[in-house]
Design an enzyme around this catalytic site. Structure first.
Site, short mmCIF file in Angstrom:
data_model
loop_
_atom_site.label_atom_id
_atom_site.label_comp_id
_atom_site.label_asym_id
_atom_site.label_seq_id
_atom_site.Cartn_x
_atom_site.Cartn_y
_atom_site.Cartn_z
N ILE A 178 -24.65 13.06 4.30
CA ILE A 178 -23.77 14.18 3.95
C ILE A 178 -23.35 14.94 5.20
CG2 ILE A 178 -23.61 16.34 2.66
CD1 ILE A 178 -25.78 15.08 0.76
N VAL A 255 -24.93 22.76 1.02
CA VAL A 255 -24.75 21.60 0.14
C VAL A 255 -26.00 20.73 0.15
CG1 VAL A 255 -22.23 21.55 0.25
CG2 VAL A 255 -23.56 20.34 2.00
N GLY A 256 -27.12 21.30 0.61
CA GLY A 256 -28.38 20.57 0.66
C GLY A 256 -29.29 20.98 -0.47
N ARG A 257 -30.32 21.76 -0.15
CA ARG A 257 -31.27 22.24 -1.14
C ARG A 257 -31.48 23.73 -0.97
NH1 ARG A 257 -29.99 18.53 -3.41
NH2 ARG A 257 -31.16 16.75 -4.20
N ASP A 281 -23.78 25.76 -3.25
CA ASP A 281 -23.88 24.82 -4.38
C ASP A 281 -25.28 24.82 -4.96
OD1 ASP A 281 -23.01 22.68 -6.13
OD2 ASP A 281 -24.18 21.33 -4.87
N GLU A 286 -33.18 27.38 -9.74
CA GLU A 286 -32.06 26.95 -10.56
C GLU A 286 -32.51 26.73 -12.00
OE1 GLU A 286 -30.14 23.57 -8.76
OE2 GLU A 286 -29.86 24.60 -6.84
N HIS A 305 -24.67 23.85 -8.80
CA HIS A 305 -25.17 22.52 -8.39
C HIS A 305 -24.27 21.41 -8.96
CE1 HIS A 305 -29.16 20.60 -6.90
NE2 HIS A 305 -28.13 19.82 -6.62
N ALA A 307 -21.32 20.42 -7.03
CA ALA A 307 -20.41 19.95 -5.98
C ALA A 307 -20.49 18.44 -5.77
CB ALA A 307 -20.70 20.67 -4.67
#
Length: 344
Positions: A178, A255-257, A281, A286, A305, A307
């Site tokens: 990514i 865009v990871g964690r 994202d 969550e 979450h 994306a």
């Protein structure tokens, strides 16, 4: 490995994609969709509510598998039960790119981790996530919160300058699939891209700085893109220390964690303006709790979450599984094998 491979479909999958897997006649595909959630809703959704009889049948199938397509119910606990109960199991393919965390949650002993291969869907989600990262950087450069605020106030002007990508320095933290694709897209748009990574890799960046220099690099970056896996080593990597050093008004894109961010420190930096915009994202918890300040801050843009999701995601994951099944049967190395020390 030779012969046939009994594959139990443990995650929701459409009939069309089950048939795609069955094209390899060496695969014995076991699929009972009535025991799974509807793939048309969300194939990463939580466990299906089963009767005791249905649950017993589901576990019976899992315990007969040589390989699993997906972690049962996306649950580390269910995965742990299955691995310990099924001595013939040799391979589990996890649906998310970060499936290593599901393996970690299974709390398997060294013998089980040695016996069973675990793979992820890493790479499948790289393009949509890289595009979302570029969108986040653009939103910061073109001052999206300011534009929206003016629009909602029905205020025309004042006319103020917006940024330019060719004058923007972006720090891409994590140069896996990514991160590398994000760096390539941003470089092609004219950004000055710097990578932060544990080692030198081939990436379209001006230079790579070690993780230990993250805070120093953040002080000169107009935007920071986090593309990190969730591991003990990456936990809280966007720390209060880094945020204290950040260039005033910088954009943060994740865009990871969510675990890679010290979220209270980020919220504080958003509130005092050190961070001009956060495009997230993922979040630490969550779904994001209703009382989180992130919901209300005007300089935050949230995606639930989503994306990585594209209409082609299930097919690409099925194709990846089919390729790895072929490799397993032909005695070739598998793609995206989980590191069972760091679980990524």
């Amino acid at each position: 490995m030779s012969g046939r491979l009994r594959v139990v479909i443990a995650s929701p999958l459409s009939r069309e994609l089950v048939e795609l897997l069955a094209r390899d006649e060496r695969l014995e595909i076991v699929w009972e969709p009535e025991l799974l959630t509807d793939p048309e809703i969300d194939w990463m959704v939580g466990p299906k509510q089963r009767t005791p009889e249905e649950q017993a049948r589901f576990e019976q199938l899992l315990d007969s598998a040589d390989a699993l397509f997906g972690v049962p119910d996306q649950s580390g606990r269910a995965l742990g039960r299955t691995v310990r109960a099924n001595s013939r199991l040799r391979w589990v393919h996890t649906i998310p790119a970060g499936g290593g965390q599901q393996v970690r949650a299974a709390k398997l002993d060294d013998g089980d981790l040695e016996r069973v291969l675990f793979t992820t869907s890493a790479g499948v989600h790289a393009e949509p996530l890289a595009e979302f990262a570029v969108f986040g950087v653009l939103a910061g450069v073109k001052r999206l919160p300011w534009l929206l605020g003016m629009q909602r106030a029905k205020q025309w002007g004042p006319r103020e300058p917006l940024g330019a990508l060719t004058e923007t320095t972006v720090l891409v933290v994590g140069l896996g699939a990514i991160g590398r694709l994000t760096a390539a897209h941003l470089t092609s748009l004219g950004c000055h891209v710097v990578g932060v990574h544990r080692r030198e890799v081939d990436a379209e960046v001006e230079r790579i700085v070690p993780v230990e220099q993250f805070a120093d690099a953040a002080s000169t970056a107009d935007a920071i893109v986090l593309a990190l896996p969730g591991t003990d080593q990456t936990r809280g990597m966007l720390s209060a220390e880094v945020l204290a050093a950040i260039k005033p008004g910088a954009t943060v894109v994740n865009v990871g964690r969510g675990t890679t961010v010290d979220e209270p420190a980020l919220i504080e930096a958003l509130q005092d303006g050190r961070v001009g915009l956060a495009v997230l994202d993922v979040t630490a918890t969550e779904p994001l709790p209703a009382d989180s300040p992130l919901w209300e801050l005007p300089n935050v843009l949230l995606a639930p979450h989503t994306a990585a999701i594209s209409p082609h995601e299930p097919r690409r994951i099925a194709e990846l599984f089919a390729e790895n099944a072929r490799r397993l049967l032909d005695g070739e190395p598998l793609l995206n094998v989980v590191n069972t020390r760091e679980f990524y």
